[in-house]
Design a protein around this motif. Structure first.
Motif, PDB file in Angstrom:
ATOM      1  N   ASN A 173       0.839  -1.217   0.000  1.00  0.00           N
ATOM      2  CA  ASN A 173       0.000   0.000   0.000  1.00  0.00           C
ATOM      3  C   ASN A 173       0.868   1.260   0.000  1.00  0.00           C
ATOM      4  O   ASN A 173       0.914   2.022   0.958  1.00  0.00           O
ATOM      5  N   ILE A 174       1.533   1.476  -1.130  1.00  0.00           N
ATOM      6  CA  ILE A 174       2.502   2.572  -1.243  1.00  0.00           C
ATOM      7  C   ILE A 174       1.910   3.707  -2.067  1.00  0.00           C
ATOM      8  O   ILE A 174       1.379   3.496  -3.160  1.00  0.00           O
ATOM      9  N   PHE A 175       2.023   4.915  -1.513  1.00  0.00           N
ATOM     10  CA  PHE A 175       1.735   6.134  -2.263  1.00  0.00           C
ATOM     11  C   PHE A 175       3.051   6.889  -2.433  1.00  0.00           C
ATOM     12  O   PHE A 175       3.785   7.091  -1.468  1.00  0.00           O
ATOM     13  N   LEU A 176       3.344   7.318  -3.649  1.00  0.00           N
ATOM     14  CA  LEU A 176       4.536   8.121  -3.919  1.00  0.00           C
ATOM     15  C   LEU A 176       4.121   9.337  -4.721  1.00  0.00           C
ATOM     16  O   LEU A 176       3.526   9.202  -5.795  1.00  0.00           O
ATOM     17  N   VAL A 177       4.409  10.513  -4.198  1.00  0.00           N
ATOM     18  CA  VAL A 177       4.049  11.769  -4.861  1.00  0.00           C
ATOM     19  C   VAL A 177       5.330  12.445  -5.336  1.00  0.00           C
ATOM     20  O   VAL A 177       6.140  12.918  -4.525  1.00  0.00           O
ATOM     21  N   ASN A 178       5.528  12.465  -6.668  1.00  0.00           N
ATOM     22  CA  ASN A 178       6.662  13.200  -7.228  1.00  0.00           C
ATOM     23  C   ASN A 178       6.346  14.679  -7.344  1.00  0.00           C
ATOM     24  O   ASN A 178       7.213  15.539  -7.155  1.00  0.00           O
ATOM     25  N   SER A 179       5.083  14.971  -7.680  1.00  0.00           N
ATOM     26  CA  SER A 179       4.594  16.341  -7.815  1.00  0.00           C
ATOM     27  C   SER A 179       3.070  16.260  -7.814  1.00  0.00           C
ATOM     28  O   SER A 179       2.509  15.163  -7.918  1.00  0.00           O
ATOM     29  N   PRO A 180       2.360  17.381  -7.696  1.00  0.00           N
ATOM     30  CA  PRO A 180       0.887  17.319  -7.742  1.00  0.00           C
ATOM     31  C   PRO A 180       0.357  16.711  -9.035  1.00  0.00           C
ATOM     32  O   PRO A 180      -0.763  16.184  -9.069  1.00  0.00           O
ATOM     33  N   GLU A 181       1.164  16.735 -10.114  1.00  0.00           N
ATOM     34  CA  GLU A 181       0.727  16.189 -11.392  1.00  0.00           C
ATOM     35  C   GLU A 181       1.192  14.751 -11.600  1.00  0.00           C
ATOM     36  O   GLU A 181       0.858  14.143 -12.621  1.00  0.00           O
ATOM     37  N   GLY A 212      -1.234  14.384 -14.293  1.00  0.00           N
ATOM     38  CA  GLY A 212      -2.163  15.487 -14.447  1.00  0.00           C
ATOM     39  C   GLY A 212      -3.078  15.618 -13.251  1.00  0.00           C
ATOM     40  O   GLY A 212      -3.040  14.812 -12.308  1.00  0.00           O
ATOM     41  N   ILE A 213      -3.930  16.648 -13.284  1.00  0.00           N
ATOM     42  CA  ILE A 213      -4.880  16.908 -12.209  1.00  0.00           C
ATOM     43  C   ILE A 213      -6.291  16.729 -12.754  1.00  0.00           C
ATOM     44  O   ILE A 213      -6.612  17.266 -13.832  1.00  0.00           O
TER      45      ILE A 213
END
Length: 354
Positions: A173-181, A212-213
Motif C-alpha cells: 500500500n505505497i503512495f509516492l508523490v513526485n509532484s501534484p501532477e 495530471g490533475i
C-alpha cells in the motif's frame, strides 16, 4: 600575577566564543549533507547529533588556534583603543613582558590541544567511525516509517507506506508523490540499491500512475506491473584519513602516513604560539584608528599560514617532503619572520639615531 589573570580573562572570553563559531561554521557543510541524508531516509536522524559531537575535537585542532589569534586581537585591540595598554606601559610594563604574559594562556591552551590531539580526538573519531558503520549496516527497510508520510530524496518526493511484510523485505500500500501532477499508487514494492552507483531506487509493483490533475487539462491513469523511481544518491561520508587511529598505534607504525599523522598531532598545538607572535604585534593600534584595523591582515596572514601548513602536511604524508622537514619547519619559520619584522622598526630607529 594580577596582570596575568586580567589579560588571560580578556583573551579567553572572545577566544572561546570565536572558536565555537568557527567550529559551527566548519561543521555546517557536513551538517547540511547529513540532514539531507536523514530526511531522505538514508540515515537515522536520532543518531545524527551524537555523531556531530564526535567531530568537535577534530575541528578544535585548527579552530582553537584561529580563535586564540582573534581573541588576542580583539582583547588587546580594545585595551589599546581605551588607553589601558598606554597606562600599563606608563607604569613600566614592557612589550616583552606583554608577550611573556600572553604565553601563559597560550601554554594552557596548547596543553589542552595536546590532550585533545593525542587522546580525545582519536577516541572520538573511533566512535564516529563505529556510529557510521552502524548507520551503514541499516537496511533501507529499517528506515521506513510505516503509516506515516515521509520525504524521500532531494527533489521534494513524499512517500507513504501502509505496511511491511513479516521479514521486512516487502512493502505494501505505497503512495509516492513526485509532484501534484505525478502520483503513484502500488499494492507492493521494495527498495533496491545499485551496487555500482550506490543510488537507491523504489521499485513499485502492481500499481497505477496518475499524470495530471482531474478536471484540469490532460489527465491519464496508467497501470503498470513494475516501476522504478530513483529516490536517493549514494551517501557521502567524511574522509578523516588516519585521524581515528590511536596515538599508541601511530607510535608503533612505520607507515609514512601514520608518522605524518603523529607529527601533526604533536606539533599542531604549537600553532597557538604562532598565533601569539602574529597577533600581539598586530594588536597594537592607535586609539584613533579603531580596534579592528589590523584584524583583516592578521586573519589573512594566519589563513595563508594554515593553508601552507595543511599542504605541507599532505606532502609529508605522501613522502614528497622528508619527515625531518615536517610542519615544524613552517611553524618555526613563521615565528622567526614575525620576530624579525617586529624587531625591524626598532633596529632601524636605533641605527638611524646611533
Amino acid at each position: 600575577m594580577i596582570i596575568v589573570r586580567y589579560l588571560s580573562r580578556q583573551i579567553f572570553f572572545p577566544t572561546f566564543a570565536i572558536t565555537g563559531v568557527i567550529v559551527v561554521m566548519t561543521m555546517s557543510n557536513w551538517l547540511r549533507r547529513w540532514l539531507e541524508d536523514a530526511v531522505s531516509g538514508q540515515g537515522a536522524s536520532g543518531e545524527l547529533f551524537v555523531i556531530i559531537l564526535y567531530y568537535v575535537p577534530l575541528f578544535l585542532q585548527e579552530a582553537l588556534p584561529a580563535g586564540f589569534l582573534l581573541g588576542i586581537l580583539i582583547a588587546y585591540g580594545r585595551m589599546y583603543s581605551e588607553y589601558e595598554m598606554t597606562a600599563l606601559f606608563a607604569c613600566g610594563f614592557q612589550y616583552q613582558q606583554l608577550v611573556k604574559v600572553t604565553l601563559v594562556p597560550a601554554g594552557l591552551l596548547a596543553v589542552f590541544l595536546w590532550v585533545n590531539n593525542l587522546w580525545l580526538s582519536p577516541w572520538a573519531q573511533q566512535h564516529a567511525a563505529q556510529a557510521w558503520a552502524e548507520q551503514d549496516s541499516l537496511t533501507p527497510f529499517d528506515l521506513i516509517n510505516v503509516g506515516r508520510f515521509m520525504k524521500v530524496g532531494n527533489n521534494g518526493q513524499v512517500m507513504y507506506v501502509g505496511g511491511k511484510s513479516g521479514d521486512g523485505q516487502l512493502l505494501s500500500n505505497i503512495f509516492l508523490v513526485n509532484s501534484p501532477e505525478e502520483i503513484y499508487y502500488a499494492q507492493g514494492g521494495e527498495i533496491r540499491v545499485d551496487r555500482n552507483s550506490g543510488a537507491r531506487y523504489l521499485v513499485l509493483t502492481q500499481g497505477v500512475q496518475q499524470q495530471g490533475i482531474p478536471f484540469q487539462g490532460e489527465f491519464n491513469l496508467t497501470d503498470f506491473r513494475e516501476y522504478g523511481v530513483k529516490i536517493a544518491e549514494q551517501q557521502k561520508r567524511p574522509r578523516t584519513r588516519n585521524r581515528n587511529i590511536s596515538t599508541v598505534d601511530l607510535f608503533k607504525s612505520d607507515n609514512i602516513k601514520h608518522k605524518a599523522e603523529l607529527m601533526w598531532r604533536i606539533l599542531t598545538p604549537l600553532n597557538i604560539l604562532v598565533a601569539v607572535f602574529i597577533a600581539v604585534p598586530l594588536s597594537k593600534i592607535n586609539p584613533r584608528q579603531g580596534r579592528f584595523l589590523k584584524v583583516f591582515p592578521a586573519v589573512l596572514l594566519y589563513a595563508v599560514f594554515n593553508f601552507l601548513l595543511n599542504d605541507w602536511d599532505k606532502n609529508v604524508s605522501k613522502g614528497r617532503i622528508p619527515l625531518e622537514y615536517g610542519i615544524h619547519i613552517l611553524q618555526f619559520g613563521t615565528v622567526a619572520l614575525c620576530l624579525f619584522f617586529t624587531a625591524l622598526p626598532s633596529w632601524l630607529r636605533k641605527r638611524k639615531h646611533g
